[in-house]
Write a protein that holds these residues in place. Structure first.
Motif, short mmCIF file in Angstrom:
data_model
loop_
_atom_site.label_atom_id
_atom_site.label_comp_id
_atom_site.label_asym_id
_atom_site.label_seq_id
_atom_site.Cartn_x
_atom_site.Cartn_y
_atom_site.Cartn_z
N ALA A 96 -3.61 85.06 35.52
CA ALA A 96 -4.52 84.24 34.72
C ALA A 96 -3.89 83.98 33.35
O ALA A 96 -3.89 82.85 32.85
N HIS A 97 -3.32 85.03 32.79
CA HIS A 97 -2.67 84.90 31.49
C HIS A 97 -1.53 83.90 31.56
O HIS A 97 -1.40 83.00 30.73
N ASN B 208 -2.90 80.45 31.88
CA ASN B 208 -3.63 79.99 30.70
C ASN B 208 -2.71 79.53 29.59
O ASN B 208 -3.07 78.66 28.80
N GLN B 209 -1.54 80.12 29.49
CA GLN B 209 -0.60 79.73 28.43
C GLN B 209 -0.24 78.25 28.52
O GLN B 209 -0.50 77.51 27.58
N LEU C 97 -1.72 75.97 30.23
CA LEU C 97 -2.94 75.17 30.17
C LEU C 97 -3.40 74.98 28.72
O LEU C 97 -3.84 73.89 28.32
N ALA C 98 -3.27 76.03 27.93
CA ALA C 98 -3.67 75.95 26.52
C ALA C 98 -2.79 74.93 25.79
O ALA C 98 -3.28 74.09 25.02
N ALA C 99 -1.48 75.01 26.08
CA ALA C 99 -0.56 74.09 25.42
C ALA C 99 -0.86 72.65 25.82
O ALA C 99 -0.86 71.74 24.98
N ARG D 250 5.51 74.27 34.52
CA ARG D 250 5.53 75.72 34.36
C ARG D 250 4.31 76.34 35.09
O ARG D 250 4.43 77.34 35.80
N LEU E 110 3.91 93.24 29.64
CA LEU E 110 3.59 92.89 28.27
C LEU E 110 2.26 93.50 27.85
O LEU E 110 2.15 94.15 26.80
N THR E 111 1.25 93.30 28.67
CA THR E 111 -0.07 93.78 28.29
C THR E 111 -0.13 95.30 28.29
O THR E 111 -0.92 95.89 27.59
N HIS F 169 2.33 97.07 27.33
CA HIS F 169 3.29 97.47 26.30
C HIS F 169 4.41 98.32 26.86
O HIS F 169 4.72 99.38 26.35
#
Lengths: 704, 130
Positions: free
Chosen positions: A469-470, A473-474, A476-478, A513, A553-554, A556
């Motif tokens: 989803a993340h 969404n990246q 899509l947001a752009a 992408r 990433l999430t 860490h």
């Protein structure tokens, strides 16, 4: 189901020696009259001075009873035997002579019985020369020697002989003869009475016994009764021989022993009546008789042993053939059917519509049957004809093929093998088995495995759903921001074409992408057959890292990738291997959830070379590690170290790696955490190039 | 155009996001609305810019998940330096609920990507006006 037919005939048992339990009453009822009769027969003809009988049946009768009866009953048989001995010889002989001789009798029988029980556990089954030899050493030599020693001492004690040797030899020969000639029959008889020997009385066997008995009586008459005006016609002695051989071949050692006893009794009788065919007189006549019987008995008993062994082998072979579920036909060197088993016969009867080579019977030419079917266009028959011929010609040792057959209105799968018969005459064993159920199970298994592997993959993706989803969404947001910017720009005058064009370009790139993310997802979600690709280790790791990127990433987690240069390619299913490595990676991530964020490090490595023949992947975490008692078991289904895990991921991963010919294992690191290892075999370049598998590989690689 | 154009003019925002296309598109959007926007690829880059004397923005837009330094960590460092710029954190996650750490660190808003320009402007306006 079919019962193995192992018919028990007259003188053979299959299996060991059943422990006989002769009931005392039955035993004594039989034993008493027989032993009495034996004693009378024993005194019927003997060396006059030393009292040794020519044939001494009580030895055989008492020994047989002692072998078969329970240990606690022995004393009864010994007492009755002694009574019969006393009854037969006293007061003709002095009491001390009779009692001394009885000690010899008892000692001899006890020694023989003990030795036989020790060696054979009971009644010996004389089905080999080895058993016959052991029987002769114990019951024909050792025990009679013991008896002869005591007997000769008796003779010396009573002053009936000047030398020890002469009575010793007489006693020994007498009892050796008895042990050889009469003991096998007595043992069989007592074993039968004890119920340890089951004999199925068939009419044909009864008839044969009667015929044999009649012929034996007649031939004994020829040999021993009349003199026919030629008292010295020694060749008469051969008359019973064919009948003895008949008895040995058809009725084994028991039958041979009974027939030999009859011949011996007849010979004794003839000597007694002075009608002997032996060319000596007096004691010499008796000795000649003994030698005649000994020399006749040994080969006849050998023959009986060999015949029994053969009969046993034939029975075993029949029983074995009959018990086989597979259809078996044995062909000679010319392809003519020698024998088929029950399964073959039943199939031949039940399947009237199948090609003719299925229905051959003993005597039929198998190759011709195949040829006829082949000429009618049956490809299976053609293949089988070629295969069986090549094995018959010794061009191949073994031939195997699988074929489909319409049978009983359904399609069945058979395998047929032709295997060379290891014998000088040559020949082939053709074995056919119905493998329909096995094949169906295999297909089902494979389907289930695929389904499970797919489910595992879906569950891995479930873990990653947030990450996907993340990732979606990246872009899509752009795209949204760019589109809104463009809308505003379009309302201005003059329109900034340059910036608009840059924005459009970015929108296209972000769209692509997003599409790539979805494509990766789809590739893993797709359920499908195993497809082999040429896999490159670096690319595989990159793909996996891309899939897990956001998860790392999430959480860490910093991941280091170490790929040895010059790694060889290998054949494998990319999607399945991605699944395995992704599973290892996500497990490693989860294992570090309690590790402080700055310390969450993951190391992925790929090493190996063409020379070592494998590529070695490893995923190293610095989490909590696996408990030592679990480390060997984490690959078992439903074994998990997670609180919410099903415990299937690693088990499925191992199945996948195993199907690739590789290996998957876990190791606790000395400095904490776990390293998971995955070893995959590389494919030799020549094999990759030559393999037809590369064809679908390449097309599959381009597809997506 | 809309009502925001006049009110948000002269507001300056700083965008910190490791994703280049998100970063660029957000900056364009802010600029087309009349805001002054600067953008940085990581927390370290932004801190370095501040050290070099870059003017402080009126509002900070931070991506929640970035390698090395997350949005929250950056905010904490800024607070530690005495920088009290109103901060909005945005994320592409599907997570719901905001971590209590955010409020504690002085983060005033939490936005989920993708978000429309109006929503973004509303949030910036509210953040700046307090």
């Amino acid at each position: 189901m079919n019962v193995v037919r192992a018919t028990q005939t007259h003188d053979s048992r299959i299996g060991g020696h059943p422990v006989a339990s002769l009931p005392l009453a039955t035993g004594l009822i039989v034993f008493t009259p027989v032993v009495l009769l034996g004693n009378l027969l024993g005194s019927f003809l003997r060396y006059p001075d030393i009292g040794a009988a020519v044939l001494y049946p009580p030895y055989a009768i008492l020994t047989a009873a002692l072998v078969v009866c329970p240990a606690r009953d022995r004393v009864w048989y010994i007492l009755v035997g002694s009574g019969a001995h006393l009854f037969a010889h006293w007061p003709e002989w002095s009491l001390s002579w009779v009692l001394f001789a009885d000690v010899a009798n008892i000692a001899r029988a006890l020694v023989a019985a003990m030795l036989l029980r020790r060696l054979f556990g009971g009644v010996p089954c004389i089905d080999s020369i080895r058993v016959l030899s052991q029987f002769m050493v114990t019951a024909v030599l050792a025990a009679p020697a013991v008896g002869a020693t005591i007997g000769a001492a008796n003779v010396m004690f009573h002053g009936a002989s000047n030398t020890f040797l002469a009575p010793w030899i007489a006693w020994l020969v007498s009892n050796a003869l008895t042990g050889l000639v009469t003991l096998p029959a007595c043992l069989c008889a007592f074993e039968y009475i004890a119920g340890a020997r089951r004999i199925r009385i068939e009419r044909a066997a009864v008839l044969e016994t009667l015929l044999l008995g009649g012929a034996l009586v007649a031939m004994c008459g020829v040999a021993f009764v009349g003199t026919y005006g030629r008292p010295h016609l020694a060749v008469r002695l051969y008359a019973p021989l064919p009948i003895l051989i008949w008895a040995a071949v058809r009725f084994g050692s028991g039958g041979a022993s009974l027939a030999l006893t009859m011949v011996t009794v007849a010979a004794i009788w003839s000597v007694d009546r002075g009608a002997s065919p032996f060319l000596a007189s007096g004691d010499g006549n008796l000795f000649a008789l003994q030698i005649f019987v000994l020399l006749t008995s040994i080969p006849v008993l050998c023959l009986a042993a060999v015949a029994t062994a053969r009969q046993r082998v034939v029975q075993l072979y029949r029983a074995l053939l009959a018990s086989l579920q597979d259809h078996v036909a044995i062909l000679d060197a010319h392809g003519v059917v020698l024998e088929v088993n029950d399964s073959w016969r039943r199939f031949a009867q039940s399947a009237s519509t199948v090609p003719g080579f299925h229905r051959v019977r003993p005597g039929d030419p198998f190759l011709t049957a195949c040829r006829v079917d082949a000429e009618h266009g049956d490809a299976t028959a053609e293949g089988l004809l070629a295969g069986v011929t090549s094995v018959l010609n010794r061009a191949h040792r073994r031939f195997e093929m699988e074929y489909d057959l319409e049978h009983d209105g359904r399609r069945e799968v058979f395998t047929v093998t032709a295997e060379a018969l290891e014998r000088s005459d040559g020949g082939v064993v053709v074995t056919r088995s119905n493998v329909t159920a096995r094949r169906e199970a295999q297909v089902q298994n494979e389907e289930q495995r695929r389904e499970l592997s797919h489910l595992a993959r879906v569950s891995v993706l479930g873990q990653l759903s947030g990450a996907f989803a993340h990732e979606l969404n990246q872009p899509l947001a752009a795209i949204l921001s760019n589109a809104e910017t463009a809308r505003h720009l379009l309302r201005r005058q003059p329109v900034d074409v340059e910036q608009l064009s840059a924005i459009m370009q970015d929108i296209v790139a972000d769209d692509q992408r997003a599409a790539a993310v979805i494509r990766r997802l789809r590739a893993l979600l797709k359920r499908g057959d195993k497809r082999l690709h040429l896999v490159e280790a670096r690319e595989l790791l990159d793909d996996v890292l891309k899939l897990a990127q956001t998860e790392l990433l999430t959480r860490h987690i910093s991941a280091a990738v170490v790929v040895e240069p010059g790694l060889p390619l290998f054949l494998g299913d990319k999607v399945q291997l991605q699944q395995v490595l992704l599973n290892l990676l996500l497990n490693a991530c989860e294992a570090m959830s309690l590790t402080p964020a700055p310390d969450r490090r993951l190391v992925l490595t790929a090493a190996g070379s063409e020379a070592t023949g494998h590529v070695h992947f490893s995923v190293r975490d610095c989490g909590t590690g696996i408990a030592p008692d679990l480390i060997g078991r984490v690959f078992e289904p439903f074994v998990t170290t997670k609180s919410d895990g099903l415990g299937l991921g690693l088990s499925i991963s191992q199945t996948i790696v195993g199907a690739h010919g590789g290996r998957l294992w876990a190791e606790n690191n000395p400095d904490g955490g776990v390293t998971m290892h995955c070893l995959l075999p590389t494919t030799e370049r020549s094999r990759i190039d030559a393999s037809p598998a590369t064809e679908p590989v390449l097309t599959a690689g381009r597809e997506t | 155009m809309n009502a925001h154009a006049s009110t948000v003019a002269r507001i300056s925002v700083a965008i910190v996001d490791d994703d280049a296309s998100v970063r660029v598109s957000l900056r364009r959007l802010c600029e087309v609305y009349g805001l002054t926007a600067t953008s940085y690829a990581s927390g370290r880059e932004y801190l370095a810019a501040l050290d070099e004397g870059a003017s402080r923005a009126d509002c900070l837009l931070l991506d929640a998940h970035m390698p090395e330094m997350t949005g929250l960590e950056l905010q904490r460092r800024l607070v530690a330096r005495g920088v009290r710029t109103p901060t909005l954190v945005f994320t592409a996650d599907e997570e719901t609920g905001v971590s209590p750490h955010y409020a504690a660190a002085g983060i005033v808003g939490y936005l989920r990507k993708p978000l429309s320009g109006d929503d973004l402007l509303d949030a910036i306006e509210r953040a700046v006006r307090g």
